[in-house]
Design an enzyme around this catalytic site. Sequence first.
Site, short mmCIF file in Angstrom:
data_model
loop_
_atom_site.label_atom_id
_atom_site.label_comp_id
_atom_site.label_asym_id
_atom_site.label_seq_id
_atom_site.Cartn_x
_atom_site.Cartn_y
_atom_site.Cartn_z
CG ASN A 19 -6.71 -0.99 1.74
OD1 ASN A 19 -6.10 -0.69 0.90
ND2 ASN A 19 -6.14 -1.45 2.94
CB CYS A 43 -1.04 -0.01 1.42
SG CYS A 43 -1.90 -1.56 1.26
CG HIS A 99 -3.13 3.06 2.40
ND1 HIS A 99 -3.70 2.70 1.38
CD2 HIS A 99 -3.12 2.08 3.16
CE1 HIS A 99 -4.11 1.53 1.46
NE2 HIS A 99 -3.80 0.92 2.56
O1 UT7 Z 1 -3.58 -1.71 3.63
C1 UT7 Z 1 -3.35 -2.64 4.43
C2 UT7 Z 1 -3.55 -1.92 6.02
N1 UT7 Z 1 -4.75 -2.68 6.70
C3 UT7 Z 1 -5.04 -2.03 7.59
O2 UT7 Z 1 -4.88 -1.04 7.78
C4 UT7 Z 1 -5.79 -2.80 8.58
C5 UT7 Z 1 -5.75 -1.93 10.08
N2 UT7 Z 1 -6.69 -2.97 10.76
C6 UT7 Z 1 -7.95 -2.70 10.93
O3 UT7 Z 1 -8.31 -1.57 10.14
C7 UT7 Z 1 -9.01 -3.30 11.94
O4 UT7 Z 1 -8.22 -4.16 12.68
C8 UT7 Z 1 -9.96 -4.14 11.29
C9 UT7 Z 1 -11.16 -3.39 10.85
C10 UT7 Z 1 -9.46 -5.06 10.29
C11 UT7 Z 1 -10.54 -5.04 12.25
O5 UT7 Z 1 -11.13 -4.31 13.32
P1 UT7 Z 1 -11.07 -4.71 14.93
O6 UT7 Z 1 -11.98 -3.67 15.61
O7 UT7 Z 1 -9.59 -4.73 15.03
O8 UT7 Z 1 -11.87 -6.06 14.90
P2 UT7 Z 1 -11.25 -7.24 15.35
O9 UT7 Z 1 -10.41 -8.01 14.32
O10 UT7 Z 1 -10.52 -7.26 16.80
O11 UT7 Z 1 -12.44 -8.47 15.44
C12 UT7 Z 1 -13.36 -8.21 16.43
C13 UT7 Z 1 -14.58 -8.94 16.27
C14 UT7 Z 1 -14.15 -10.49 16.37
O12 UT7 Z 1 -15.03 -11.14 16.70
P3 UT7 Z 1 -15.14 -11.76 18.29
O13 UT7 Z 1 -13.88 -12.76 18.46
O14 UT7 Z 1 -14.81 -10.52 19.43
O15 UT7 Z 1 -16.34 -12.63 18.54
C15 UT7 Z 1 -14.28 -10.75 14.72
O16 UT7 Z 1 -14.39 -12.25 14.35
O17 UT7 Z 1 -15.13 -8.83 15.09
C16 UT7 Z 1 -15.32 -9.99 14.30
N3 UT7 Z 1 -15.22 -9.51 13.00
C17 UT7 Z 1 -16.40 -9.29 12.11
N4 UT7 Z 1 -17.45 -9.07 12.37
C18 UT7 Z 1 -18.34 -8.96 11.43
C19 UT7 Z 1 -14.19 -9.39 12.23
N5 UT7 Z 1 -14.44 -9.08 10.67
C20 UT7 Z 1 -15.76 -8.92 10.67
C21 UT7 Z 1 -16.95 -8.75 9.96
N6 UT7 Z 1 -18.12 -8.52 10.26
N7 UT7 Z 1 -16.37 -8.25 8.49
#
Ligand code: UT7
Length: 313
Positions: free
Chosen positions: A269, A114, A239
């Site tokens: 993204n 990215c 980005h």
């Molecule tokens: O260009 C590459 C750069 N990448 C990035 O900048 C990504 C940076 N990271 C992020 O933007 C965030 O970490 C995410 C948006 C990817 C994830 O957000 P988060 O608040 O960190 O969520 P998490 O991964 O901690 O997941 C929280 C919960 C989990 O469920 P449990 O274990 O708490 O029951 C996940 O399974 O959300 C669940 N989950 C979803 N639920 C509904 C993960 N993805 C989804 C989804 N829909 N799409």
Amino acid sequence: MKGLKIISTGSAIPSRLVTNDDLSKIVDTSDEWIYPRTGIRSRFFCNEGESTNSLALDAARAALDKSGIDKNDIGCVICATVTSDYVTPSCACLVQAALELPNDIPVLDINAACSGFLYGLEVARGLLNSTGGRYGLVIGAEQLSRILDMTDRSTCVLFGDGAGAVVVEADEDALYDSVLGARGGHQISCKGVGYGTNYVHMEGNEVFKFAVDALPKCIFELQKRHSFTLDEISKVVCHQANSRIIDHCVKKLKANPDKFYKNMDHFGNTSAASIPLALAELDEKGMINSGDKLLLVGFGSGLTWAGTLITKE
Ligand code: UT7
């Protein structure tokens, strides 16, 4: 060493609009989860006949047409991508051939994920300075939908396809600088050809922590080198991975949030394409004008990071 200035921009957006509601029909997700966490409402995926290379070509052609320069004056072509249609020939070489650009110039793809477009600008700068070329064509293009596991809700809702391109001019007097680096690591990964299924895997939380640290650091470093305030900058284009990452950066810098452009709501993204796509959109909307100073900031896989200070001609 000459700096760079932006002469023109171009973009290409694929034809398949995919909303968060569309995704909720194929994986266990919802607009209520995606939008507040990421700022993304929809993205575009390629349809049949569209690909990284076709998008790159359309964006490059648009930028070249708008530049008003003779295509024979292009001195290098760089395409930043992690999803070129071919391992070889490069996407940049296919664009060069299709646009009938000169054949005695350096033409190559680069992969800094990215951050790739900003690495691409710096590579173009180096090549133009070493070869004496005047204009460079720098593209960021991706078809990330091709490497998404549509059963993995933690990644498939985040990414989209698209391409952006700029024509830049090497200029002695241009206000230009860049800071580039990488911390290494597998926090975002996708295996290469010959390894079976090639899907993106990501440790989202780790990448988030890295991004909110790296973005302000890039800006502080450029400010330290060139002693400018954000008031002197027309737009900061980060980005477009996640709206909350940009909000953190704004807070850390105690900056005016209006300076920080966001368009991930409709593109998601798009990796190496996200910054040039945003530049082209700003340009189309008349939101960047001649002489405007821009701050571009990227971060991505390999924990690469990049900040660029550049001016629009
Ligand atoms: O260009 C590459 C750069 N990448 C990035 O900048 C990504 C940076 N990271 C992020 O933007 C965030 O970490 C995410 C948006 C990817 C994830 O957000 P988060 O608040 O960190 O969520 P998490 O991964 O901690 O997941 C929280 C919960 C989990 O469920 P449990 O274990 O708490 O029951 C996940 O399974 O959300 C669940 N989950 C979803 N639920 C509904 C993960 N993805 C989804 C989804 N829909 N799409």
